[in-house]
Design a protein around this motif. Structure first.
Motif, short mmCIF file in Angstrom:
data_model
loop_
_atom_site.label_atom_id
_atom_site.label_comp_id
_atom_site.label_asym_id
_atom_site.label_seq_id
_atom_site.Cartn_x
_atom_site.Cartn_y
_atom_site.Cartn_z
N GLU A 223 0.83 -1.22 0.00
CA GLU A 223 0.00 0.00 0.00
C GLU A 223 0.86 1.26 0.00
O GLU A 223 0.58 2.23 -0.72
CB GLU A 223 -0.93 -0.01 1.21
CG GLU A 223 -1.91 1.16 1.25
CD GLU A 223 -2.88 1.06 2.42
OE1 GLU A 223 -3.62 2.05 2.65
OE2 GLU A 223 -2.88 0.01 3.09
N GLY A 224 1.91 1.27 0.80
CA GLY A 224 2.80 2.44 0.83
C GLY A 224 3.51 2.64 -0.49
O GLY A 224 3.71 3.78 -0.94
N LYS A 225 3.90 1.56 -1.14
CA LYS A 225 4.58 1.68 -2.44
C LYS A 225 3.63 2.21 -3.51
O LYS A 225 4.03 3.02 -4.35
CB LYS A 225 5.13 0.31 -2.86
CG LYS A 225 6.25 -0.18 -1.96
CD LYS A 225 6.70 -1.57 -2.36
CE LYS A 225 7.80 -2.06 -1.42
NZ LYS A 225 8.24 -3.44 -1.73
N LEU A 226 2.37 1.78 -3.47
CA LEU A 226 1.41 2.28 -4.46
C LEU A 226 1.06 3.75 -4.20
O LEU A 226 0.83 4.51 -5.16
CB LEU A 226 0.15 1.42 -4.44
CG LEU A 226 0.32 -0.04 -4.89
CD1 LEU A 226 -1.02 -0.77 -4.83
CD2 LEU A 226 0.90 -0.10 -6.28
N ASN A 227 1.05 4.16 -2.91
CA ASN A 227 0.81 5.57 -2.61
C ASN A 227 1.92 6.45 -3.20
O ASN A 227 1.66 7.48 -3.82
CB ASN A 227 0.74 5.77 -1.10
CG ASN A 227 -0.49 5.11 -0.49
OD1 ASN A 227 -1.46 4.81 -1.20
ND2 ASN A 227 -0.45 4.87 0.81
N ALA A 228 3.16 6.01 -3.01
CA ALA A 228 4.29 6.78 -3.54
C ALA A 228 4.30 6.75 -5.07
O ALA A 228 4.63 7.75 -5.72
CB ALA A 228 5.60 6.21 -2.99
N CYS A 249 -11.89 7.80 -10.17
CA CYS A 249 -11.49 9.19 -10.33
C CYS A 249 -10.71 9.62 -9.10
O CYS A 249 -11.22 9.57 -7.97
CB CYS A 249 -12.71 10.10 -10.52
SG CYS A 249 -12.32 11.84 -10.80
N GLY A 250 -9.44 10.03 -9.30
CA GLY A 250 -8.60 10.44 -8.18
C GLY A 250 -8.08 9.22 -7.42
O GLY A 250 -8.41 8.06 -7.72
N TYR A 251 -7.29 9.51 -6.39
CA TYR A 251 -6.74 8.39 -5.61
C TYR A 251 -7.68 8.03 -4.47
O TYR A 251 -8.12 6.88 -4.35
CB TYR A 251 -5.35 8.75 -5.11
CG TYR A 251 -4.59 7.55 -4.58
CD1 TYR A 251 -4.32 6.45 -5.40
CD2 TYR A 251 -4.16 7.49 -3.26
CE1 TYR A 251 -3.64 5.35 -4.92
CE2 TYR A 251 -3.48 6.40 -2.77
CZ TYR A 251 -3.22 5.32 -3.60
OH TYR A 251 -2.56 4.23 -3.12
N TYR A 252 -7.98 9.02 -3.62
CA TYR A 252 -8.95 8.79 -2.56
C TYR A 252 -10.34 9.25 -3.01
O TYR A 252 -11.35 8.64 -2.66
CB TYR A 252 -8.55 9.53 -1.29
CG TYR A 252 -7.27 9.00 -0.66
CD1 TYR A 252 -7.28 7.85 0.10
CD2 TYR A 252 -6.07 9.67 -0.85
CE1 TYR A 252 -6.11 7.37 0.67
CE2 TYR A 252 -4.90 9.21 -0.28
CZ TYR A 252 -4.92 8.05 0.48
OH TYR A 252 -3.76 7.58 1.04
N SER A 253 -10.36 10.32 -3.75
CA SER A 253 -11.62 10.94 -4.23
C SER A 253 -11.28 11.82 -5.42
O SER A 253 -10.10 12.03 -5.74
CB SER A 253 -12.28 11.76 -3.10
OG SER A 253 -11.45 12.87 -2.77
N PRO A 254 -12.27 12.36 -6.11
CA PRO A 254 -11.97 13.25 -7.24
C PRO A 254 -11.19 14.50 -6.86
O PRO A 254 -10.65 15.18 -7.74
CB PRO A 254 -13.36 13.61 -7.78
CG PRO A 254 -14.23 12.47 -7.36
CD PRO A 254 -13.71 12.04 -6.04
N PHE A 255 -11.06 14.80 -5.57
CA PHE A 255 -10.36 16.00 -5.15
C PHE A 255 -8.89 15.74 -4.79
O PHE A 255 -8.18 16.69 -4.46
CB PHE A 255 -11.08 16.62 -3.93
CG PHE A 255 -12.49 17.00 -4.21
CD1 PHE A 255 -12.80 18.19 -4.87
CD2 PHE A 255 -13.53 16.16 -3.84
CE1 PHE A 255 -14.12 18.53 -5.13
CE2 PHE A 255 -14.86 16.51 -4.10
CZ PHE A 255 -15.16 17.70 -4.75
N VAL A 256 -8.46 14.48 -4.82
CA VAL A 256 -7.09 14.13 -4.40
C VAL A 256 -6.35 13.53 -5.59
O VAL A 256 -6.66 12.40 -6.02
CB VAL A 256 -7.10 13.14 -3.21
CG1 VAL A 256 -5.66 12.79 -2.81
CG2 VAL A 256 -7.88 13.72 -2.05
N GLU A 257 -5.40 14.27 -6.15
CA GLU A 257 -4.49 13.81 -7.20
C GLU A 257 -5.24 13.10 -8.33
O GLU A 257 -4.98 11.96 -8.66
CB GLU A 257 -3.40 12.89 -6.62
CG GLU A 257 -2.48 13.61 -5.68
CD GLU A 257 -1.39 12.71 -5.15
OE1 GLU A 257 -1.56 11.47 -5.20
OE2 GLU A 257 -0.36 13.23 -4.68
N ALA A 258 -6.20 13.78 -8.87
CA ALA A 258 -6.99 13.24 -9.98
C ALA A 258 -6.58 13.95 -11.27
O ALA A 258 -6.16 15.12 -11.25
CB ALA A 258 -8.47 13.43 -9.73
#
Length: 400
Positions: A223-228, A249-258
């Motif tokens: 999980e940490g490697k995929l986050n980075a 859409c996005g990583y956590y939500s459309p508002f985070v790194e999408a």
């Protein structure tokens, strides 16, 4: 009562009153490093037929009707028996190389009837067949992934590009190695099989490399490697390709790194990509290193078969050629004739030695003439002219 035995006297020894020739020169025994004098020595592993004036073949047949006393010569399963000869002749069933009509053999078709494979060749055949199957299967799977044939192949090309490159290289090398193996097995070529055995180690290294990489990534903090990776390595284009394949859409939500697209925007109802991406990577990496490590025992068996059987593709000894240490050269014959002339002059005197050398030259010329008259074109002794040229090097040539 026992009496001491006296040493035998040579028949033609010179008397004390006769003028005996002086002792041989000291420099006549000095030999060059490359000169071989093992002319009268023939190892047991070579056939005694090498010195025979008639050709010898293994199996009696039409070619041996004129010589009923011929016996087989080297090779075959019987070659490992005690006292068996192991030097092949032309047309021998273990002759190394290609002898068929298509590959430069004799005119009129194949020259090796009634052939059979030994158990070493069958072992190599089965091992190389297994290598060919898994090499081609892996190559096809990797090519289909590169060409984006599978549904989620683009995710592998973006998120696991390094592992995919190593897997493709391993599959390509395994396929090329199997081709070299087929050439060596079908042509009985030990040089090809030597290269084949060496490249099997390279295949093993490339096989375990992607397996280790995927296992390490899956086992230790995936999980940490995929986050980075999502935030630092993929970039906008990579995140967009993963979003399109996973419908997120996005990583956590459309508002985070999408990455904004027609389906991904601020008020999009699509979920974040983290959960779907992590689950996909878990299954993909598990499948990846399981396949790689499951092929390791098979690859080890193939390597073992190559090491043990590649030099026994036929039962013939070596390359079928007389080693260089046992070959005659003009320098060797010069030294041998020099020593022969010295011994004759010392033991029998100059007159007897001259008569013996004259008879030897006469017999050699008769042998040469008979070989030419029979149409064989083969001489089994040096001609008179060569003996004359060698006799000049003798210290007693003028006296003899």
């Amino acid at each position: 009562m026992q009496f001491p035995l006296e040493p035998p006297t040579p028949l033609f020894a010179a008397d004390e009153s006769s003028s005996a020739p002086p002792s041989p020169r000291a420099d006549s025994t000095s030999l060059s490093k490359d000169v071989s004098l093992s002319v009268n020595y023939l190892p047991n592993k070579f056939a005694s037929g090498l010195l025979s004036p008639t050709p010898r073949r293994r199996r009696p047949g039409k070619a041996n009707d004129d010589h009923p006393a011929m016996h087989k010569r080297g090779g075959g399963r019987e070659a490992f028996k005690s006292g068996e000869a192991r030097m092949p002749a032309e047309g021998d069933e273990d002759y190394d190389g290609v002898t068929g009509g298509w590959f430069g053999g004799k005119e009129g078709g194949h020259t090796r009837p009634h052939m059979h494979w030994n158990r070493f060749k069958w072992a190599l055949f089965i091992a190389n067949l297994a290598l060919s199957i898994y090499g081609l299967a892996g190559l096809i799977f990797c090519l289909l992934t590169w060409f984006d044939v599978f549904e989620h192949a683009d995710i592998i090309r973006v998120g696991n590009r390094t592992e995919l490159v190593f897997s493709t290289a391993a599959a390509v090398l395994a396929s090329l190695t199997s081709i070299i193996g087929w050439a060596g097995i079908l042509l009985n070529n030990r040089s090809f099989l030597a290269v084949y055995t060496f490249t099997l180690w390279l295949c093993f290294a490339l096989l375990v490399t992607p397996g280790y990489m995927t296992y390490k990534q899956r086992t230790f903090n995936l999980e940490g490697k995929l986050n980075a990776q999502w935030s630092r390595d993929l970039g906008a284009a990579g995140r967009l390709r993963i979003q399109n394949k996973l419908h997120c859409c996005g990583y956590y939500s459309p508002f985070v790194e999408a990455t904004v697209s027609q389906s991904c925007y601020a008020r999009s109802v699509l979920p974040g990509c983290k959960e779907a991406y992590v689950n996909f990577e878990k299954h993909a990496l598990d499948f990846w290193y399981t396949i790689a490590f499951s092929l390791v025992p098979l690859q080890l068996v193939i390597m073992l078969a190559g090491l043990l059987c590649s030099n026994h593709i036929t039962y013939r000894f070596g390359k079928g050629m007389m080693p260089k240490a046992y070959r005659l050269s003009m320098a060797s014959m010069a030294v041998i004739m020099d020593n022969y002339a010295n011994q004759l002059a010392e033991q029998y005197g100059t007159e007897i030695a001259s008569d013996i050398l004259a008879r030897s030259r006469h017999l050699d010329s008769m042998t040469y003439a008979s070989g030419v008259a029979n149409g064989t074109g083969t001489t089994y002794a040096l001609s008179q002219g060569r003996y004359d040229s060698l006799a000049v090097k003798s210290p007693y040539a003028e006296r003899i």
